[in-house]
Design an enzyme around this catalytic site. Structure first.
Site, PDB file in Angstrom:
ATOM      1  N   ASN A  25      -2.099   1.836 -36.973  1.00 11.62           N
ATOM      2  CA  ASN A  25      -1.033   1.989 -35.985  1.00 11.62           C
ATOM      3  C   ASN A  25       0.264   1.283 -36.353  1.00 11.62           C
ATOM      4  O   ASN A  25       1.211   1.284 -35.580  1.00 11.62           O
ATOM      5  CB  ASN A  25      -1.531   1.575 -34.596  1.00 11.62           C
ATOM      6  CG  ASN A  25      -2.551   2.583 -34.070  1.00 11.62           C
ATOM      7  OD1 ASN A  25      -2.648   3.696 -34.585  1.00 11.62           O
ATOM      8  ND2 ASN A  25      -3.323   2.198 -33.068  1.00 11.62           N
ATOM      9  N   CYS A 119      -6.199  11.647 -30.374  1.00  9.89           N
ATOM     10  CA  CYS A 119      -7.514  11.660 -29.734  1.00  9.89           C
ATOM     11  C   CYS A 119      -7.390  12.112 -28.289  1.00  9.89           C
ATOM     12  O   CYS A 119      -6.438  11.753 -27.595  1.00  9.89           O
ATOM     13  CB  CYS A 119      -8.114  10.260 -29.779  1.00  9.89           C
ATOM     14  SG  CYS A 119      -8.733   9.831 -31.390  1.00  9.89           S
TER      15      CYS A 119
HETATM   16  N1  EPU Z   1       1.809   7.442 -21.237  1.00  7.86           N
HETATM   17  C1  EPU Z   1       2.363   8.402 -20.423  1.00  7.86           C
HETATM   18  N2  EPU Z   1       3.569   8.924 -20.775  1.00  7.86           N
HETATM   19  C2  EPU Z   1       4.227   8.524 -21.883  1.00  7.86           C
HETATM   20  C3  EPU Z   1       3.666   7.525 -22.701  1.00  7.86           C
HETATM   21  C4  EPU Z   1       2.443   6.990 -22.348  1.00  7.86           C
HETATM   22  O1  EPU Z   1       1.770   8.784 -19.413  1.00  7.86           O
HETATM   23  O2  EPU Z   1       5.314   9.051 -22.151  1.00  7.86           O
HETATM   24  C5  EPU Z   1       0.514   6.857 -20.872  1.00  7.86           C
HETATM   25  C6  EPU Z   1      -0.566   7.141 -21.911  1.00  7.86           C
HETATM   26  O3  EPU Z   1      -1.124   8.433 -21.735  1.00  7.86           O
HETATM   27  C7  EPU Z   1      -1.532   6.013 -21.628  1.00  7.86           C
HETATM   28  C8  EPU Z   1      -0.609   4.853 -21.234  1.00  7.86           C
HETATM   29  O4  EPU Z   1       0.628   5.463 -20.846  1.00  7.86           O
HETATM   30  O5  EPU Z   1      -2.363   6.369 -20.567  1.00  7.86           O
HETATM   31  C9  EPU Z   1      -0.336   3.865 -22.359  1.00  7.86           C
HETATM   32  O6  EPU Z   1       0.036   4.594 -23.505  1.00  7.86           O
HETATM   33  P1  EPU Z   1       0.821   4.005 -24.753  1.00  7.86           P
HETATM   34  O7  EPU Z   1       2.019   4.857 -24.949  1.00  7.86           O
HETATM   35  O8  EPU Z   1       0.989   2.538 -24.620  1.00  7.86           O
HETATM   36  O9  EPU Z   1      -0.233   4.277 -25.907  1.00  7.86           O
HETATM   37  P2  EPU Z   1       0.027   5.125 -27.204  1.00  7.86           P
HETATM   38  O10 EPU Z   1       1.314   4.692 -27.791  1.00  7.86           O
HETATM   39  O11 EPU Z   1      -0.208   6.554 -26.955  1.00  7.86           O
HETATM   40  C10 EPU Z   1      -1.027   3.426 -28.867  1.00  7.86           C
HETATM   41  C11 EPU Z   1      -2.048   3.518 -29.961  1.00  7.86           C
HETATM   42  C12 EPU Z   1      -3.418   3.638 -29.331  1.00  7.86           C
HETATM   43  C13 EPU Z   1      -3.677   2.388 -28.499  1.00  7.86           C
HETATM   44  C14 EPU Z   1      -2.566   2.246 -27.447  1.00  7.86           C
HETATM   45  C15 EPU Z   1      -2.667   0.947 -26.680  1.00  7.86           C
HETATM   46  C16 EPU Z   1      -0.877   4.591 -31.755  1.00  7.86           C
HETATM   47  C17 EPU Z   1      -0.693   5.795 -32.592  1.00  7.86           C
HETATM   48  N3  EPU Z   1      -1.759   4.683 -30.788  1.00  7.86           N
HETATM   49  O12 EPU Z   1      -1.144   4.617 -28.111  1.00  7.86           O
HETATM   50  O13 EPU Z   1      -4.359   3.676 -30.381  1.00  7.86           O
HETATM   51  O14 EPU Z   1      -4.910   2.508 -27.866  1.00  7.86           O
HETATM   52  O15 EPU Z   1      -1.276   2.280 -28.069  1.00  7.86           O
HETATM   53  O16 EPU Z   1      -2.362  -0.136 -27.523  1.00  7.86           O
HETATM   54  O17 EPU Z   1      -0.260   3.565 -31.997  1.00  7.86           O
HETATM   55  C18 EPU Z   1      -6.246   4.474 -31.539  1.00  7.86           C
HETATM   56  O18 EPU Z   1      -5.826   3.907 -32.548  1.00  7.86           O
HETATM   57  O19 EPU Z   1      -7.395   4.971 -31.481  1.00  7.86           O
HETATM   58  C19 EPU Z   1      -5.388   4.588 -30.364  1.00  7.86           C
HETATM   59  C20 EPU Z   1      -5.607   5.461 -29.387  1.00  7.86           C
END
Ligand code: EPU
Length: 447
Positions: A25, A119
Site C-alpha cells: 500500500n 477486494c
Molecule cells: N470510503 C467511501 N468513499 C470514499 C472513500 C472511502 O465510502 O470516497 C469508505 C470505504 O469504502 C471504507 C472507508 O471509507 O469503508 C475507509 O476507506 P479508506 O479510503 O480509508 O480505505 P482505502 O483507501 O480504500 C486503504 C487500503 C486498505 C486498508 C484501508 C485502511 C490501499 C490500496 N488500500 O483502503 O488495504 O484496509 O486503507 O487502512 O491502500 C488491503 O491491503 O487489503 C486493503 C484493503
C-alpha cells in the site's frame, strides 16, 4: 480441488525468521506518484505481487516505462505518458487505479478512469475522492454507459484547494496530496488519514522537491513547479500487514517467529492487543519476535483507522481467538464486508456467531457510508468467537486478500491437510508466501 490452490498440512509450530517485503500500500501509490516527476524514478523494495504487476501494466499502456532492474528495484519513467484513458479491464481490477487522476490531470489535463475495483470488502465507493477533486477545480462525472469517470481541468493547471474530509480516507488523502503537490498555490487538507503508508509517500515526494507538511490530521502542501528524483533511489517501507500476518502465524501455530524489517511502533496497536492476549513479544530495532506465553486469553477488538487496530488484521486475529480461553469479540468499523472468512472458518470447526453490537448512531460511527434503512441485523458488523476450539482440516475458499491470509493461517493452525482455493488472490498482496512459510517449517504446496 481446483488449480490455483495451496495444500497445507497444518498443526506444526512455525519457527524462524521472516524478511518482510516492501509495503503493497506504499508501492502502488509511489509508482503512480512517480508519473508526476520530470525525470526517471528509481525505487527499491517494491514487492513482486500481482497488484504491482497489474499497475505496471496500466503504466505501460499509458505510455510510461516500468522495468525491474534487479529483484526489487524498479525504474519508472513517466516521460512517455500520452494516453489519458486507464485500461478498463486491468484498471477495474485494482482499487488504486483512480489515483491516476493526479498524474493524468497534471500532465494531460484530462483523465478517463474506470470505476475502481480491488477486494470486494464492501461497497467501496469513491464519493469522497470525487468531492475532493471538484474542490481542486476539476470537472468530473461518471458515465454509467461506459463505466468510466471522465475528468478534465477547468483551467490550464490544477489550482490549490482547502478541503476537509467528512470522514478520513487513506487513499483519498493520498490522492489529495498528489493533486496538490504540483498545483498552483498552497493546499490545506483537513481530517486527513494518519496511516504510516501516507507518510512514506510524503517522505518520497519531499525528498524530490515537494513541500508537504503534516501536523496530525492537517496536511499543508505548497505546490512546486518541479519534482525530480535526480537519480536517487527511494527505498519504501516494509509491509505492516505482512508483519502482522506472520506474527499471527507464530501465535496460532504455537511457534516462534522473528520478523525483520519493521520497528514495533509501526504496529503498536497490534502488539498491545497481542500482549493483552498473553503473547510474548520481543522488540528490537527494526525487528520483533512473537511467541505464545502460558495462556492465550480472549480479547475485544474494535477496528479503527491508524493508530488503532487495523481492519486488515482482524481476520487472522479471529483465527487466533478460536484458540483463546473465553469468548472474543471483533467489531469491524472500516469496511462493511470484511467477514467473508467466517463461513470458511466454520468449515474447520470454529464457533463464530454474528451479533448486533448496538451502535446508537451507525451513520456517524462507522467509517463506511451507512446505507439508509440498513439495520445492524441485516448487515452485522460484529462477531463473537468462542475460544478453545480444535480446528480440523477442510477445503477453504479465498474471497479477498486479507480473508486469504486468514484462511491460510487457519489451515496452518488446523490439524490435517487443508486445501486453500484462490492462491492467486493471496498473491495480490503477499510476496513469495509459500517460500516464506516453507522456511518457517510449514508443509505447503501450490497446485
Ligand atoms: N470510503 C467511501 N468513499 C470514499 C472513500 C472511502 O465510502 O470516497 C469508505 C470505504 O469504502 C471504507 C472507508 O471509507 O469503508 C475507509 O476507506 P479508506 O479510503 O480509508 O480505505 P482505502 O483507501 O480504500 C486503504 C487500503 C486498505 C486498508 C484501508 C485502511 C490501499 C490500496 N488500500 O483502503 O488495504 O484496509 O486503507 O487502512 O491502500 C488491503 O491491503 O487489503 C486493503 C484493503
Amino acid at each position: 480441488m481446483t488449480e490455483d490452490s495451496f495444500i497445507v498440512k497444518g498443526g506444526k509450530p512455525l519457527k524462524g525468521d521472516v524478511f518482510l517485503s516492501g509495503a503493497k500500500n506504499v508501492s502502488l501509490k509511489v509508482i503512480i506518484a512517480s508519473l508526476l516527476f520530470d525525470d526517471p524514478v528509481y525505487l527499491d523494495n517494491i514487492p513482486h505481487i500481482a497488484d504491482i504487476q497489474e499497475l505496471l501494466h496500466l503504466c505501460k499502456v499509458l505510455g510510461c516505462k516500468a522495468e525491474f532492474s534487479q529483484k526489487n528495484k524498479l525504474l519508472i519513467d513517466g516521460s512517455g505518458l500520452k494516453e489519458s484513458t486507464v485500461d478498463l479491464l486491468h484498471g477495474s481490477k485494482i482499487r488504486v487505479s483512480f489515483m491516476f487522476f493526479a498524474p493524468l490531470l497534471q500532465r494531460l489535463g484530462k483523465a478517463q478512469i474506470p470505476n475502481p475495483g480491488g477486494c470486494r470488502i464492501g461497497a467501496r465507493p469513491i464519493d469522497r475522492h470525487i468531492d475532493m477533486l471538484k474542490v481542486f477545480g476539476i470537472r468530473v462525472k461518471y458515465n454509467s454507459s461506459t463505466g468510466f469517470y471522465d475528468a478534465a481541468l477547468k483551467g490550464k493547471i490544477i489550482t490549490a484547494a482547502n478541503y476537509s474530509f467528512d470522514k478520513p480516507t487513506h487513499t483519498g488523502t493520498e490522492l489529495a496530496i498528489l493533486l496538490a503537490c504540483r498545483a498552483r498555490g498552497e493546499s490545506v487538507i483537513k481530517n486527513a488519514a494518519l496511516e504510516p503508508e501516507i507518510d512514506d509517500l510524503i517522505g518520497f515526494l519531499n525528498k524530490s522537491g515537494a513541500k508537504i507538511k503534516r501536523n496530525g490530521k492537517t496536511i499543508v502542501i505548497s505546490g512546486v513547479n518541479a519534482i525530480e528524483s535526480k537519480s536517487r533511489v527511494y527505498k519504501i517501507m516494509c509491509d505492516r500487514n505482512e508483519a502482522v500476518t506472520y506474527a499471527i502465524f507464530a501465535l496460532a501455530t504455537g511457534g516462534d517467529i522473528r520478523i525483520l524489517g519493521l520497528s514495533g511502533n509501526m504496529i503498536a496497536a497490534f502488539i498491545d492487543k497481542a500482549r493483552g492476549a498473553g503473547a510474548k513479544v520481543k522488540i528490537q530495532e527494526n525487528q520483533m519476535e512473537f511467541s505464545l506465553g502460558k495462556e492465550l486469553r480472549a480479547t475485544k477488538v474494535l477496528t479503527e483507522p491508524h493508530p488503532g487496530f487495523m481492519t486488515d488484521w482482524q481476520g487472522p486475529w479471529a483465527v487466533l481467538m478460536t484458540q483463546a480461553k473465553g469468548t472474543s469479540i471483533i467489531h469491524e468499523t472500516i469496511f462493511e464486508g470484511r467477514f467473508s472468512y467466517v463461513e470458511e472458518l466454520a468449515k474447520l470447526g470454529a464457533q463464530i456467531e454474528f451479533f448486533d453490537p448496538g451502535v446508537k448512531n451507525p451513520r456517524k460511527f462507522y467509517h463506511f457510508n451507512w446505507v439508509h434503512n440498513q439495520s445492524l441485523t441485516e448487515a452485522p458488523q460484529a462477531i463473537k468467537i468462542y475460544g478453545g476450539t480444535k480446528l480440523h482440516n477442510g477445503v477453504l475458499t479465498v474471497n479477498d486478500l486479507r480473508a486469504g491470509a486468514t484462511v491460510l493461517v487457519a489451515s496452518a493452525a488446523a490439524s490435517g491437510r487443508s486445501v486453500v482455493q484462490g492462491a492467486s488472490i493471496i498473491d495480490r498482496g503477499y510476496e513469495n508466501v509459500e517460500e516464506k512459510l516453507k522456511i518457517l517449517g510449514a508443509d505447503i504446496r501450490r497446485i
